[in-house]
Design a protein around this motif. Structure first.
Motif, PDB file in Angstrom:
ATOM      1  N   LEU A 281     -51.016  29.387-113.951  1.00 47.58           N
ATOM      2  CA  LEU A 281     -52.152  30.048-112.796  1.00 47.58           C
ATOM      3  C   LEU A 281     -52.988  28.673-112.554  1.00 47.58           C
ATOM      4  O   LEU A 281     -53.382  28.478-111.508  1.00 47.58           O
ATOM      5  N   GLU A 282     -53.668  28.207-113.817  1.00 44.95           N
ATOM      6  CA  GLU A 282     -54.437  27.071-113.599  1.00 44.95           C
ATOM      7  C   GLU A 282     -53.758  25.924-112.702  1.00 44.95           C
ATOM      8  O   GLU A 282     -54.628  25.215-111.986  1.00 44.95           O
ATOM      9  N   ASP A 283     -52.656  25.631-113.157  1.00 47.28           N
ATOM     10  CA  ASP A 283     -51.834  24.623-112.683  1.00 47.28           C
ATOM     11  C   ASP A 283     -51.849  24.633-110.909  1.00 47.28           C
ATOM     12  O   ASP A 283     -52.078  23.928-110.183  1.00 47.28           O
ATOM     13  N   TRP A 284     -51.525  25.896-110.830  1.00 47.57           N
ATOM     14  CA  TRP A 284     -51.354  26.487-109.229  1.00 47.57           C
ATOM     15  C   TRP A 284     -52.730  26.020-108.590  1.00 47.57           C
ATOM     16  O   TRP A 284     -52.818  25.429-107.506  1.00 47.57           O
ATOM     17  N   GLN A 285     -53.631  26.487-109.351  1.00 48.24           N
ATOM     18  CA  GLN A 285     -55.072  26.364-108.649  1.00 48.24           C
ATOM     19  C   GLN A 285     -55.431  24.960-108.389  1.00 48.24           C
ATOM     20  O   GLN A 285     -56.164  24.420-107.572  1.00 48.24           O
ATOM     21  N   SER A 286     -55.053  24.166-109.599  1.00 52.14           N
ATOM     22  CA  SER A 286     -55.554  22.757-109.582  1.00 52.14           C
ATOM     23  C   SER A 286     -54.805  21.875-108.492  1.00 52.14           C
ATOM     24  O   SER A 286     -55.369  20.933-107.963  1.00 52.14           O
ATOM     25  N   LYS A 287     -53.786  22.615-108.081  1.00 57.15           N
ATOM     26  CA  LYS A 287     -53.107  21.766-107.095  1.00 57.15           C
ATOM     27  C   LYS A 287     -53.524  22.210-105.598  1.00 57.15           C
ATOM     28  O   LYS A 287     -52.942  21.844-104.827  1.00 57.15           O
ATOM     29  N   ALA A 288     -54.413  23.080-105.781  1.00 56.29           N
ATOM     30  CA  ALA A 288     -54.864  23.550-104.505  1.00 56.29           C
ATOM     31  C   ALA A 288     -54.144  24.145-103.391  1.00 56.29           C
ATOM     32  O   ALA A 288     -53.869  23.850-102.302  1.00 56.29           O
ATOM     33  N   LYS A 289     -53.013  25.135-103.712  1.00 58.23           N
ATOM     34  CA  LYS A 289     -52.115  25.554-102.926  1.00 58.23           C
ATOM     35  C   LYS A 289     -52.585  27.058-102.396  1.00 58.23           C
ATOM     36  O   LYS A 289     -51.969  27.588-101.857  1.00 58.23           O
ATOM     37  N   GLY A 290     -53.909  27.417-102.719  1.00 61.12           N
ATOM     38  CA  GLY A 290     -54.164  28.777-102.377  1.00 61.12           C
ATOM     39  C   GLY A 290     -53.722  29.616-103.384  1.00 61.12           C
ATOM     40  O   GLY A 290     -53.194  29.314-104.284  1.00 61.12           O
ATOM     41  N   ASP A 291     -53.864  30.722-103.042  1.00 59.76           N
ATOM     42  CA  ASP A 291     -53.574  32.043-103.964  1.00 59.76           C
ATOM     43  C   ASP A 291     -51.895  31.820-104.090  1.00 59.76           C
ATOM     44  O   ASP A 291     -51.271  31.872-103.119  1.00 59.76           O
ATOM     45  N   MET A 292     -51.578  32.558-105.166  1.00 60.44           N
ATOM     46  CA  MET A 292     -49.970  32.459-105.763  1.00 60.44           C
ATOM     47  C   MET A 292     -49.801  33.930-105.274  1.00 60.44           C
ATOM     48  O   MET A 292     -50.302  34.864-105.475  1.00 60.44           O
ATOM     49  N   LEU A 293     -48.275  33.900-104.715  1.00 58.31           N
ATOM     50  CA  LEU A 293     -47.899  35.177-104.578  1.00 58.31           C
ATOM     51  C   LEU A 293     -47.517  35.892-106.079  1.00 58.31           C
ATOM     52  O   LEU A 293     -47.025  35.140-107.063  1.00 58.31           O
ATOM     53  N   TYR A 294     -47.881  37.048-106.103  1.00 57.38           N
ATOM     54  CA  TYR A 294     -47.706  37.884-107.555  1.00 57.38           C
ATOM     55  C   TYR A 294     -46.271  37.843-108.045  1.00 57.38           C
ATOM     56  O   TYR A 294     -46.052  37.327-109.138  1.00 57.38           O
ATOM     57  N   VAL A 295     -45.512  37.957-107.129  1.00 55.33           N
ATOM     58  CA  VAL A 295     -43.985  37.875-107.459  1.00 55.33           C
ATOM     59  C   VAL A 295     -43.490  36.710-107.918  1.00 55.33           C
ATOM     60  O   VAL A 295     -42.693  36.538-108.793  1.00 55.33           O
ATOM     61  N   SER A 296     -44.114  35.658-107.259  1.00 56.80           N
ATOM     62  CA  SER A 296     -43.263  34.337-107.676  1.00 56.80           C
ATOM     63  C   SER A 296     -44.010  34.151-108.797  1.00 56.80           C
ATOM     64  O   SER A 296     -43.514  33.415-109.644  1.00 56.80           O
TER      65      SER A 296
END
Lengths: 371, 161
Positions: A281-296
């Motif tokens: 989650l942190e990685d996703w956030q730090s890359k500023a991709k917006g919110d992550m799809l729960y399923v993915s």
């Protein structure tokens, strides 16, 4: 001057006052000083003019015990504080030595001892338990290591040895070490300190799990495994360019010591699931991709942990570290307790929100700049 | 951020004072004690370097030029040697300043003990085996005081004794 032995003490004032400082000792420190035969050496860290501009928060001195930090605060008093020392009264030839008056053999012959003021003070130093947050300071001062596993290691811009960072920060060694471990920091082979980004940690973990599975290296033997053994099987893989320090840190993140203080590790499934989930989650956030799809997120999570942990990849184990902005998405919140699973006690969680709030601002700011 | 080591024990062990005139309770390993006055003691001459201070000094005895007698500290309730150990006997303290002024004070326990810190004598560094590596200023806690003699009242006139 005086003939009465017990009640009347001649009192004089030395002209050569010795420079001294008075330090108020809080109970914890007093205990430390009086408990053991050889109490530890304390350190007073004071920022010099040159470094004070770098860290805005620490423009005053701190006193560090091995595990604690106190801010030093000068307290002025309208009273004169006078330090007395027994001395031979004036009528006799006084000794010149200010430090040890009583080595004077003549002292034995004196009918009475006097008191001499040997020092004065108008202030004393008060110790206030620290206001610095080790976690936050380390975040700021240890360069981020992004890692790069296609062979070339991305070199960080700043290179600072660990000891230099420790000595530059107004925190004690114990607090430093705790935060160091919490942030998975490591020293590279050249001795410089690095703080791996979540993606670097994830990549390292991915390598570890893949190699372990490929070489059928069991990560949860009864008496634990040594990191060296793990590194040696990873070395067989030529693509690997993970610094050993990072392997150490990653292993510490997902494993528990089989037996305390032995350096032998054993995979802790719950810890591993939680750790990997947060890192994703942190990685996703730090890359500023917006919110992550729960399923993915769930599918990535399950594919990033060793097989035996897959069943544990439930949102429960990363409680406090995420929110659902919409029913189908998930977003990282650095609000949980820093040490996963085990310390969910409210006392351990208490200091965390302060950091969080600041971190969030920091991150928001950073994101804004990047866009 | 340079750091200065603060040794928690003095480099040289204390040489206990041969005789400490204070009550037992106020004794510390080094013999140091704390006295607090609400106000200041005005010295006849400010502490000056011996070269130019000597002419102005009030003392007649030249050997005594490094200190100025102030007066006496009296524990009025303490009459015998045994009283020195009895905590009830030294609650009250008088400080006679000169011959005509008396301050009344008391022995008080400090809320938080005070550590007395001084600069460590650099010449002693070699003897100090575990910390030979430091090459700068070093501080040490000489002693820890837990009591103080506090004079918080204004001086009262007394006739000379």
């Amino acid at each position: 001057m005086s003939t009465q032995f017990t009640t009347s003490i001649p009192f004089s004032f030395s002209h050569n006052l010795a420079p001294i400082r008075l330090l108020e000792l809080p109970p914890a420190l007093l205990e430390l000083l009086s408990a053991s035969e050889s109490p530890p050496i304390l350190k007073i860290k004071a920022s010099s003019g040159a470094t004070s501009s770098v860290h805005s928060t620490d423009n005053h001195a701190v006193l560090c015990t091995p595990t604690q930090t106190y801010s030093l605060r000068q307290v002025y008093s309208s009273n004169s504080i006078i330090l007395l020392q027994p001395s031979v009264p004036l009528i006799s030839p006084p000794s010149d030595d200010n430090e040890d008056e009583d080595t004077d053999p003549l002292a034995f012959l004196q009918p009475s001892m006097g008191l001499k003021a040997v020092s004065t003070a108008v202030s004393y130093m008060e110790l206030v338990p620290t206001i610095h947050d080790a976690h936050e300071l380390l975040l700021k001062h240890i360069p981020l290591y992004h890692g790069s596993f296609d062979g070339a290691m991305e070199s960080p811009t700043e290179k600072v040895p660990k000891v230099a960072i420790l000595s530059a920060l107004p925190i004690s060694e114990g607090e430093f070490e705790t935060a160091w471990k919490k942030l998975n920091c490591f020293c590279c082979s050249a001795g410089y300190a690095h703080r791996p980004s979540s993606s670097a940690v994830l990549a390292a973990l991915g390598e570890i799990f893949t190699c372990a599975a490929a070489e059928s290296f069991t990560l949860s033997p009864k008496d634990g495994f040594a990191v060296e053994a793990l590194v040696s099987i990873m070395d067989d893989d030529e693509e690997v360019a993970i610094p050993q320090g990072l392997v150490d840190a990653a292993v510490a993140g997902v494993c528990e010591e089989a037996v305390a203080e032995t350096g032998r590790w054993k995979l802790d499934k719950a810890k591993c699931a939680s750790y990997v989930g947060r890192a994703l989650l942190e990685d996703w956030q730090s890359k500023a991709k917006g919110d992550m799809l729960y399923v993915s997120f769930i599918s990535r999570w399950k594919s990033s942990v060793p097989e035996e942990c897959v069943a544990l990849c439930k949102l429960d184990c990363i409680k406090g570290w995420y929110t659902h902005p919409t029913p189908s998405t998930i977003r990282f919140v650095s609000g949980g307790t820093p040490i996963p699973a085990k310390s969910s006690s409210p006392s351990a969680a208490a200091p965390a929100p302060v950091v969080t709030a600041k971190n969030k601002w920091h991150e928001k700011f950073g994101k804004g700049k990047r866009r | 951020m340079p750091s200065i080591p603060l040794h928690t024990t003095p480099a040289t062990p204390h040489q206990a004072p041969v005789q400490n005139p204070l009550p037992q309770l106020l004794h510390t390993p080094s013999g140091l004690a704390l006295l607090e006055i609400q106000g200041t003691i005005n010295m006849p001459t400010p502490p000056a370097p011996p070269e130019d201070g000597e002419e102005d000094a009030m003392e007649i005895d030249p050997s005594a030029s490094h200190e100025t007698p102030i007066g006496r500290i009296v524990f009025p309730d303490m009459q015998t040697e045994d009283d020195r150990k009895d905590p009830t006997k030294f609650k009250r303290v008088y400080l006679y300043v000169g011959k005509h002024q008396r301050l009344t004070g008391e022995v008080k326990k400090l809320l938080k003990p005070l550590g007395i810190i001084r600069r460590r004598d650099p010449s002693l560094k070699e003897n100090d085996t575990p910390n030979g590596a430091w090459d700068g200023e070093e501080l040490e806690i000489v002693d820890i005081v837990r009591w103080k003699i506090l004079f918080s009242a204004r001086p009262e006139p007394v006739s000379s004794t």
